[in-house]
Design a protein around this motif. Structure first.
Motif, short mmCIF file in Angstrom:
data_model
loop_
_atom_site.label_atom_id
_atom_site.label_comp_id
_atom_site.label_asym_id
_atom_site.label_seq_id
_atom_site.Cartn_x
_atom_site.Cartn_y
_atom_site.Cartn_z
N MET A 51 29.34 61.32 46.07
CA MET A 51 29.89 60.06 45.55
C MET A 51 30.11 59.06 46.69
SD MET A 51 30.31 60.57 42.31
CE MET A 51 31.67 59.67 41.59
N TRP A 52 29.23 59.06 47.69
CA TRP A 52 29.53 58.25 48.87
C TRP A 52 29.51 56.75 48.56
CZ3 TRP A 52 26.14 54.71 50.63
CH2 TRP A 52 24.84 54.81 50.17
N TYR A 53 28.75 56.42 47.51
CA TYR A 53 28.64 54.98 47.27
C TYR A 53 29.97 54.39 46.80
CZ TYR A 53 28.46 55.88 42.29
OH TYR A 53 28.77 56.25 41.03
N ARG A 54 30.77 55.23 46.13
CA ARG A 54 32.07 54.73 45.68
C ARG A 54 32.95 54.41 46.89
NH1 ARG A 54 33.23 54.84 40.50
NH2 ARG A 54 31.98 56.26 39.26
N MET A 82 31.74 51.35 48.39
CA MET A 82 32.13 50.20 47.60
C MET A 82 33.56 49.76 47.92
SD MET A 82 32.51 50.14 43.56
CE MET A 82 34.13 50.80 43.70
N TRP A 98 33.68 47.83 51.03
CA TRP A 98 33.18 46.47 50.84
C TRP A 98 34.25 45.60 50.23
CZ3 TRP A 98 29.47 44.09 53.03
CH2 TRP A 98 28.38 44.82 53.52
N ARG A 99 34.94 46.18 49.23
CA ARG A 99 35.93 45.37 48.54
C ARG A 99 37.06 45.01 49.51
NH1 ARG A 99 37.28 47.42 42.69
NH2 ARG A 99 35.25 46.54 42.22
N ALA A 121 36.00 42.33 51.81
CA ALA A 121 36.00 41.02 51.17
C ALA A 121 37.42 40.47 51.08
CB ALA A 121 35.38 41.12 49.78
N VAL A 160 41.80 36.06 55.65
CA VAL A 160 41.63 35.31 56.90
C VAL A 160 41.43 33.83 56.61
CG1 VAL A 160 40.05 34.93 58.83
CG2 VAL A 160 40.76 37.25 58.25
N ILE A 161 40.56 33.56 55.62
CA ILE A 161 40.30 32.15 55.29
C ILE A 161 41.58 31.46 54.86
CG2 ILE A 161 39.03 30.60 53.77
CD1 ILE A 161 36.91 32.76 53.57
N VAL A 216 43.99 30.90 57.90
CA VAL A 216 43.65 29.79 58.79
C VAL A 216 43.74 28.47 58.05
CG1 VAL A 216 42.28 31.08 60.45
CG2 VAL A 216 41.18 30.17 58.43
N ARG A 240 49.87 22.13 62.33
CA ARG A 240 49.82 21.66 63.70
C ARG A 240 50.53 20.33 63.92
NH1 ARG A 240 43.91 22.01 66.22
NH2 ARG A 240 44.14 23.92 67.40
N LEU A 261 35.70 8.19 66.00
CA LEU A 261 36.60 8.97 66.85
C LEU A 261 37.92 8.18 66.93
CD1 LEU A 261 37.02 11.36 68.77
CD2 LEU A 261 35.85 10.08 70.54
N LEU A 291 38.18 30.30 64.08
CA LEU A 291 38.38 29.65 62.78
C LEU A 291 37.04 29.20 62.19
CD1 LEU A 291 40.25 28.16 60.67
CD2 LEU A 291 40.10 26.19 62.16
N GLY A 293 35.12 32.09 61.17
CA GLY A 293 35.83 32.69 60.04
C GLY A 293 35.58 31.97 58.73
N GLN A 309 39.63 12.61 57.74
CA GLN A 309 38.82 12.61 58.94
C GLN A 309 37.89 13.83 58.87
OE1 GLN A 309 39.08 10.26 61.30
NE2 GLN A 309 37.73 11.10 62.86
N PHE A 360 34.54 14.35 64.27
CA PHE A 360 35.51 14.28 65.36
C PHE A 360 36.79 14.99 64.95
CE2 PHE A 360 33.08 10.17 65.69
CZ PHE A 360 32.19 10.66 66.62
N TRP A 378 28.64 45.21 42.32
CA TRP A 378 29.42 45.96 43.30
C TRP A 378 28.85 47.35 43.55
CZ3 TRP A 378 32.52 44.15 46.75
CH2 TRP A 378 33.23 42.96 46.50
N THR A 399 26.42 63.80 42.37
CA THR A 399 26.67 64.43 43.67
C THR A 399 27.99 63.99 44.28
OG1 THR A 399 25.29 62.74 44.62
CG2 THR A 399 24.32 64.91 44.30
#
Lengths: 361, 285
Positions: free
Chosen positions: A1-4, A7, A10-11, A14, A20-21, A24, A31, A89, B66, B69, B136, B139, B187, B285
């Motif tokens: 069952m390695w694909y589980r 999976m 992967w999840r 994700a 992370v997105i 940030v 700032r 600028l 960033l 990312g 913006q 820049f 998936w 399996t």
């Protein structure tokens, strides 16, 4: 069952990615803190000057107003920086190599009033500089003045006048020296009776500058690039450089490598500064931006300019010991010899101008 | 003239070809790489690490992380969608789509950057609208991310399209026939089938996202501590006579390259040794 199992990995990957997105994404706007921020868009060789000046002015501003000031810096070739401001600028202040580049901002955008140069003393140039030579230690090729640049076997390093403000000053200084050699007295330029002599001298000057640029093996796009070509890569026998850039190179890279040679005549380079009206009004920073530029004319601003090898405009404000570093030489102005930047730019550096003609040969 | 097998060249030809290859590799790859680390460590380990003790450098590293990312996940989504569409559906303009995906590879990065200046610049198409809404793009960080997404666009999609085309739709069809939902099929069938190719694309995409200079340089504005990525910061440090720090920061990019190469070889090895088509859902399996 390695694909589980796979999976699941992967999840979780994700999910981590999404986290992370998000992290940030939320961190970025945090700032903008309290206090006020200015962006000074400047040209290449002023990095060291403004690093120190920004700290000094921020301390001064805090004392005066209690406000915490941060000054951001952007550096690059002067013409390129002007283009950046035109394209959006967000400069509060521009401190560029020559008035023409700030004129370009005023004429290509509505960011800046056309009469900007009259707002601050000395044509909005709080410090000046000139063009000198940097040669290899001991001056093995015996270069003393502009004429020696055409000696056989001498390679000259200068950036490209199309992209670099410093290079335009180099070119004009060489031209002015050749005119002076031909005419003896540059006042003849304004004398209608001397028109024939002046025309002949202009032709000689063009030939001289043409010969000079034949001796340039590499045209870098900016002053700092040329300094690196000359000093780091060891190319060429003489570098035509801003006086401040030449001093800096000697200091940073060691006096055992290069010497500064001051020619008999050079050009008075006036790097100019201006507040970018539309941007400071949008940012609400006009007051601090104007104070920032005015303080350049104060004893502290003038001292820092001299310390970083720019010639202060108010020499009486500066310790004479600090002024000894600036050798006396005949300095001509662009207005006197070339009829101002607009004319010089159009005649010499615009597409199809004299530089294109002599460099294509 | 008799045809000879490819491996039957005289010994000297083989030696010559091998020597040329090795000399080129040494001159163009190994020497610069060694030079970067030598220069970075020229004044000792302390000076090397001191190079990173600079807010501008740390901000450049953060901005690069960033940017990558954001750019990498965006390209994963795009790459999966594009490869899925191309490999599993028939639609008009399909070959045009696959050609367009390659566009960023054919365009000079400087041009890519200038495109964004033309669109988002103050005098660009969207410039006045953006200004009116106080937004913006160039820049600033969004412009850097956009330019990076653009130049890295092909990397994931180009890895996945041939892989998914080769694999066809049989596995997915079986899964659907056996009652799996579309999401389950994705998936449990598609993703395991393509995972090494996807990872390969992600690694190349990431390397380019972190290393991009040209396009980012055009849209950056070079504001110290704000809009400089690691490659731009390297140039700045070099131009400020700060050679040790410049090469120290450059060594980060060199190490990224080495890690990328190692990961790439590992994945290539997995892709060739692992069976292309793993277990089908429901396999006991």
């Amino acid at each position: 069952m390695w694909y589980r199992h796979g999976m699941k990995n992967w999840r979780s990957l994700a999910i981590v990615g999404l986290a992370v997105i998000c992290a940030v994404g939320t961190a970025a706007p945090a700032r903008a803190g309290k206090g006020v921020t200015l962006l000074n868009v400047s040209y290449d060789p002023t990095r060291e000057l403004y690093r120190e000046y920004n700290d000094a002015f921020a301390a001064h501003w805090k004392q005066e107003t209690g406000q915490v000031l941060t000054v951001d810096q952007s550096h690059g070739g002067s013409g390129k920086q002007a283009r950046g401001v035109i394209d959006g600028l967000q400069a509060d202040i521009v401190t560029l190599a020559l008035a023409y580049d700030i004129d370009a901002i005023a004429s290509h955008s509505k960011l800046l009033a056309p009469e900007w140069q009259t707002r601050l003393p000395h044509n909005s140039a709080p410090y000046t500089s000139t063009i000198v030579f940097l040669v290899r230690k001991g001056n093995p090729k015996g270069i003393r003045d502009w004429g020696d640049l055409l000696k056989p076997g001498v390679e000259v390093i200068t950036p490209n006048p199309k992209t670099s403000g410093g290079a335009r000053w180099n070119y004009l200084a060489a031209w002015a020296w050749a005119l002076k050699r031909e005419l003896g007295d540059l006042n003849k330029l304004d004398d209608p009776k001397q028109a024939a002599a002046v025309a002949a001298a202009q032709a000689k000057a063009k030939a001289f500058v043409g010969e000079l640029f034949k001796r340039v093996p590499v045209l870098d796009s900016g002053a700092r690039g040329s300094t690196n070509t000359f000093v780091q890569r060891g190319i060429g026998d003489v570098l035509l450089a801003w006086e401040n850039e030449a001093f800096l190179a000697v200091n940073e890279l060691g006096p055992d490598k290069v010497d500064i040679i001051v020619p008999s005549l050079s050009i008075l380079a006036e790097p100019t500064v201006a507040v970018v009206d539309a941007n400071v009004d949008a940012h609400g920073t006009r007051k601090v931006a104007e104070a920032y530029l005015q303080w350049l004319y104060s004893p502290t601003g003038q001292r820092l300019a001299a310390k970083h090898f720019y010639r202060p405009v108010s020499v009486d404000m500066v310790d004479p010991a600090l002024l000894k570093r600036f050798p006396a030489l005949e300095l001509v102005t662009i207005d006197q010899v070339f009829g101002g930047w607009k004319v010089a730019q159009k005649t010499h550096f615009d597409d199809g101008g004299v530089f294109d003609a002599i460099y294509a040969k | 003239m008799s045809l000879r097998p490819a491996t039957a060249e005289p010994r000297w030809v083989r030696t010559l070809l091998l020597t040329i290859t090795m000399l080129f590799l040494a001159a163009f790859l190994v020497t610069p790489l060694v030079a970067v680390f030598t220069e970075a460590l020229r004044k000792g380990v302390a000076a090397y690490f001191a190079g990173f003790d600079d807010p501008a450098v740390r901000s450049a590293i953060k901005l690069t992380l960033l940017t990558a990312g954001i750019a990498v996940p965006v390209n994963v989504v795009f790459g999966l969608a594009a490869a899925w569409s191309v490999a599993k559906f028939e639609f008009p303009g399909k070959s045009l789509l696959t050609t367009l995906i390659d566009l960023p590879l054919a365009v000079s990065p400087v041009v890519s950057g200038l495109i964004y200046v033309l669109v988002f610049g103050l005098n660009g198409w969207l410039g006045p609208w953006l200004k009116a809404h106080d937004l913006q793009v160039i820049f600033a960080v969004p412009g850097i991310v956009l330019a990076t997404v653009f130049v890295t666009l092909p990397f994931v999609a180009r890895e996945l399209i041939p892989l998914m085309q080769e694999q066809g739709t049989e596995d997915e069809e079986s899964a659907l026939t056996l009652g799996a939902s579309g999401w389950q099929t994705f998936w449990r069938v598609t993703l395991p089938n393509i995972r090494w190719g996807l990872l390969y694309g992600v690694i190349l995409c990431n390397a380019r996202a972190m290393g991009e200079f040209g396009a980012v340089s055009v849209v950056s504005g070079h504001i110290r501590g704000k809009t400089n990525t690691v490659p731009l910061q390297v140039e700045i440090l070099y131009n400020e006579y700060n050679f040790v720090a410049a090469f120290a920061v450059a060594s980060l990019l060199a190490m990224l390259a080495l890690v990328t190469l190692a990961a790439k070889s590992f994945i290539e090895w997995r892709m060739t040794s692992a069976p292309a088509s793993p277990a089908v859902p429901g396999d006991p399996t």
